[in-house]
Design a protein around this motif. Sequence first.
Motif, short mmCIF file in Angstrom:
data_model
loop_
_atom_site.label_atom_id
_atom_site.label_comp_id
_atom_site.label_asym_id
_atom_site.label_seq_id
_atom_site.Cartn_x
_atom_site.Cartn_y
_atom_site.Cartn_z
N GLU A 74 0.81 -1.20 0.00
CA GLU A 74 0.00 0.00 0.00
C GLU A 74 0.85 1.26 0.00
OE1 GLU A 74 -3.25 0.52 -0.23
OE2 GLU A 74 -3.61 -1.63 -0.52
N SER A 75 2.03 1.18 0.61
CA SER A 75 2.93 2.33 0.69
C SER A 75 4.36 1.83 0.78
CB SER A 75 2.61 3.19 1.93
OG SER A 75 2.90 2.47 3.12
N ARG A 76 5.31 2.75 0.57
CA ARG A 76 6.72 2.38 0.70
C ARG A 76 7.05 2.02 2.14
NH1 ARG A 76 9.72 6.66 -0.15
NH2 ARG A 76 11.52 5.75 -1.19
N ASN A 77 6.45 2.71 3.09
CA ASN A 77 6.70 2.40 4.50
C ASN A 77 6.25 0.98 4.84
OD1 ASN A 77 7.63 4.98 4.74
ND2 ASN A 77 6.04 5.71 6.12
N GLU A 78 5.06 0.60 4.33
CA GLU A 78 4.60 -0.77 4.56
C GLU A 78 5.55 -1.75 3.89
OE1 GLU A 78 1.32 -4.02 3.19
OE2 GLU A 78 1.05 -1.95 2.53
N GLY A 79 6.03 -1.41 2.70
CA GLY A 79 6.94 -2.29 1.99
C GLY A 79 8.22 -2.52 2.77
N VAL A 80 8.79 -1.47 3.33
CA VAL A 80 10.01 -1.62 4.14
C VAL A 80 9.75 -2.57 5.30
CG1 VAL A 80 11.57 -0.41 5.72
CG2 VAL A 80 11.03 0.59 3.49
N ARG A 81 8.66 -2.34 6.00
CA ARG A 81 8.36 -3.18 7.17
C ARG A 81 8.18 -4.64 6.78
NH1 ARG A 81 3.83 -5.15 8.80
NH2 ARG A 81 2.56 -3.74 7.50
N ARG A 82 7.41 -4.89 5.72
CA ARG A 82 7.12 -6.28 5.35
C ARG A 82 8.35 -6.98 4.78
NH1 ARG A 82 1.86 -7.29 2.01
NH2 ARG A 82 2.60 -9.42 2.44
N LEU A 83 9.19 -6.26 4.08
CA LEU A 83 10.41 -6.88 3.57
C LEU A 83 11.36 -7.23 4.71
CD1 LEU A 83 11.14 -4.83 0.32
CD2 LEU A 83 10.08 -7.09 0.55
N ILE A 84 11.48 -6.33 5.69
CA ILE A 84 12.32 -6.64 6.85
C ILE A 84 11.75 -7.84 7.60
CG2 ILE A 84 13.09 -5.80 9.10
CD1 ILE A 84 13.36 -3.02 7.87
N ASP A 85 10.44 -7.87 7.80
CA ASP A 85 9.81 -8.99 8.50
C ASP A 85 10.06 -10.30 7.76
OD1 ASP A 85 8.82 -7.29 10.41
OD2 ASP A 85 6.76 -7.24 9.63
N THR A 86 9.95 -10.26 6.44
CA THR A 86 10.15 -11.48 5.65
C THR A 86 11.58 -11.96 5.74
OG1 THR A 86 8.40 -10.84 4.11
CG2 THR A 86 9.99 -12.47 3.34
N MET A 87 12.54 -11.05 5.65
CA MET A 87 13.94 -11.46 5.74
C MET A 87 14.26 -12.02 7.13
SD MET A 87 14.99 -11.10 2.72
CE MET A 87 16.78 -11.32 2.84
N GLN A 88 13.67 -11.46 8.18
CA GLN A 88 13.86 -12.01 9.52
C GLN A 88 13.29 -13.43 9.61
OE1 GLN A 88 12.25 -8.44 11.83
NE2 GLN A 88 13.86 -9.17 13.19
N LYS A 89 12.13 -13.63 9.01
CA LYS A 89 11.51 -14.95 9.05
C LYS A 89 12.33 -15.98 8.28
CE LYS A 89 8.00 -15.93 6.38
NZ LYS A 89 6.64 -15.97 5.77
N MET A 90 12.90 -15.55 7.14
CA MET A 90 13.63 -16.48 6.28
C MET A 90 15.08 -16.70 6.74
SD MET A 90 11.36 -17.45 4.15
CE MET A 90 12.46 -18.43 3.11
#
Length: 361
Positions: A74-90
């Motif tokens: 939805e936004s670049r801020n959301e994108g940053v958060r979700r990409l960081i979350d995904t990399m932490q999970k992986m």
Amino acid sequence: MPETAIAGWDVGGAHLKVAHVDGEGWMKTVMQLPCPLWQGIGHLEAAVAEALGRLGAIGLSAVTMTGEMTDVFESRNEGVRRLIDTMQKMLPDGEILVYAGKAGFLPPDKAVLQPDRVASANWLAGATFAAESRSQGLFVDIGSTTSDIVPFRDGTVAALGYTDHERLVRCELVYTGVTRTPVFAVADRVPFAGEDQPLIPELFATMADVHRLCGRLPEGADQLPAADNKGKGEADSARRLARMLGRDVETADMAEWKRLALHLAEAQRLRLHAACGRVLAPGLLDDDAPLVGAGIGRFLVRDLARGLDRPYVDFGSLVRGGKDVREWAARCAPAATAPWNRPRSPRRPPRNSRRTAPAGT
């Protein structure tokens, strides 16, 4: 005792780039994997899983990104958060640091609080690495979709912009690349069959088709499906290019389609030449300051250096590793630089080592 091995991850909107550096600071593996993030975060998870299956042990991961720009978020801020979350999970088994540009590498919990610094900051990682390796120059990274044009001098990046919109205004970011850029974004009219013909503004062909017909597209550079999801031979590219003129490929011979491709490639080069000229206009760099070429499209950087009457330095000459690794390090510069541009880096090679190879290598 050598330090732990680390990996640099550059999370893009279309590709995931990964560089693996051993405890002695030697680049061991560099890879680029297709990752159409706009189709869903699952593509990133699959790409990270594939990369982990091909890498050795990792003690620390350094992450840069541009993928937050994709419209899956939805936004670049959301994108940053979700990409960081995904990399932490992986990447659960090792330490993770996220590149926040001028703020350096931060732990994930602090990086998510500074999304404006994290978003699309990978260009600064590559330019900083170049600035640490050469006294001055113009770092030019031409990728699949975009081109970064960044001056540096005396160990310092001298860009005037930081965010994407600031860099676009100043021509330090140009949205043109050698594979994914639609052909109609390079020119709106072309000479063909003795006429000045308009191009159809439809995604019938991309610059991958153009550079393939010119015989300059590097092997392994075009990793995503073609515009029509069909083949990637010369005949396929010519057929797609013909549609840009409202024609069938049989209406002209292959030599004419290749001449058209050369015209379009030159139009793209001229756009990049003009952008380099604007960035160089303030006179910050000496006349003999080189262009440091990176990205899968750095064959165009060589052309730009000749056109600007400046030396050319290949980014691959600035890293330590075998020939094939240096080639891929140049193609994946932000990932290959992430292991160096962090607070606790492996031992850096001395200034007179391969990272400071002479211009023209």
